[in-house]
Design an enzyme around this catalytic site. Structure first.
Site, PDB file in Angstrom:
ATOM      1  N   THR A  15     -16.235   5.723   5.142  1.00 50.50           N
ATOM      2  CA  THR A  15     -16.986   4.966   3.857  1.00 50.50           C
ATOM      3  C   THR A  15     -17.645   3.586   4.468  1.00 50.50           C
ATOM      4  O   THR A  15     -17.580   3.423   5.825  1.00 50.50           O
ATOM      5  CB  THR A  15     -15.633   4.363   3.095  1.00 50.50           C
ATOM      6  N   TYR A  44       0.635  -1.280   0.031  1.00 54.01           N
ATOM      7  CA  TYR A  44       0.198   0.067   0.059  1.00 54.01           C
ATOM      8  C   TYR A  44       0.875   1.346   0.008  1.00 54.01           C
ATOM      9  O   TYR A  44       0.798   2.360  -0.923  1.00 54.01           O
ATOM     10  CB  TYR A  44      -1.037  -0.037   1.132  1.00 54.01           C
TER      11      TYR A  44
END
Length: 265
Positions: A208, A173
């Protein structure tokens, strides 16, 4: 206001991408949204949201939403999506590269402790972050840039994160986000003389659907709504002097202070 402007937001079935599409929509833009999740189709992830639903919400807010089913791991699907935007709208003012990969361990049943170190992870995690993330951003921008260069204007926003500069967010990431930031810096250098702006955007902790699913384990006291991120992008898109930001990393919090927009909560 962004009436008459045309945007393309990738990975907008839900989450940050959806918030960005809505932020552009509430300012009156025409917003094309891409994603793998379609009405009536199989869900790639066990979360709500489809590209059609996002497009409908954009329209309800005063913009015009158009859904395009697209898997950005497939370069030809990506090229077709951009061609559709240009063929139908005749221009492209804002490109937001939001689609990403490497999160499969959230959905494939892998216990998180089994991937606690990069040496425990399948190489596919790296491949997904770079193919569905960095490569997809690059291919989408390659397809979109000729239109913006011809126009002599345009804004490209790559959604990145502080993971690009931190060391505790995972090797794949972090490396992919750092690559995204440098991709923007190099693109900005080549696009500067053509009137096209490119920036990396760092949201904060965004509420989210995925984050809310794990809310009991996360401190959300300093979090942001997806629409707050959208308002950051809309503020950049409406700024006639946005080129001063080109090649830079900007944050949602910093842009809120500069442009005086608020989080709807």
């Amino acid at each position: 206001m962004l009436e008459g402007k045309v945007g393309l937001v990738t990975g907008a079935s839900r989450g940050v991408g959806k918030g960005i599409a809505l932020g552009l929509g509430e300012q009156g833009a025409t917003v094309y949204v891409t994603g793998r999740t379609e009405t009536g189709g199989a869900q790639p992830t066990p979360l709500p949201g489809t590209v059609q639903e996002t497009a409908a919400e954009v329209t309800a807010l005063g913009g015009r939403g158009v859904a395009i089913a697209c898997d950005h791991r497939d370069d030809e699907q990506t090229r077709r999506a951009v061609r559709q935007v240009v063929d139908e709208a005749g221009r492209l003012d804002v490109l937001v590269n939001n689609v990403w990969g490497g999160y499969e361990y959230f959905w494939d049943g892998t216990p998180f402790w089994e991937e606690a170190g990069f040496w425990t992870q399948p190489i596919e995690r790296w491949d997904s972050a770079f193919q569905a993330g960095v490569r997809a951003h690059y291919v989408t921008t390659v397809a979109a840039a000729p239109t913006m260069v011809t126009q002599g204007s345009g804004l490209i926003v790559n959604v990145s994160s502080e993971g690009a500069v931190k060391t505790d967010t995972g090797v794949a990431y972090g490396a992919a986000k750092a690559a995204t930031d440098h991709l923007v810096a190099c693109m900005a250098h080549e696009l500067r003389d053509h009137g096209v702006t490119a920036v990396s955007l760092y949201p904060g902790l965004v509420r989210t659907e995925s984050v809310l699913r794990a809310a009991e384990y996360i401190d959300l006291s300093d979090s942001e709504s997806p629409l707050f991120v959208g308002r950051a992008v809309a503020a950049l898109a409406a700024d006639p002097d946005v080129t001063r930001h080109t090649g830079q990393v900007v944050s949602t919090a910093g842009l809120a202070e500069e442009y005086a927009f608020t989080d709807p909560g």
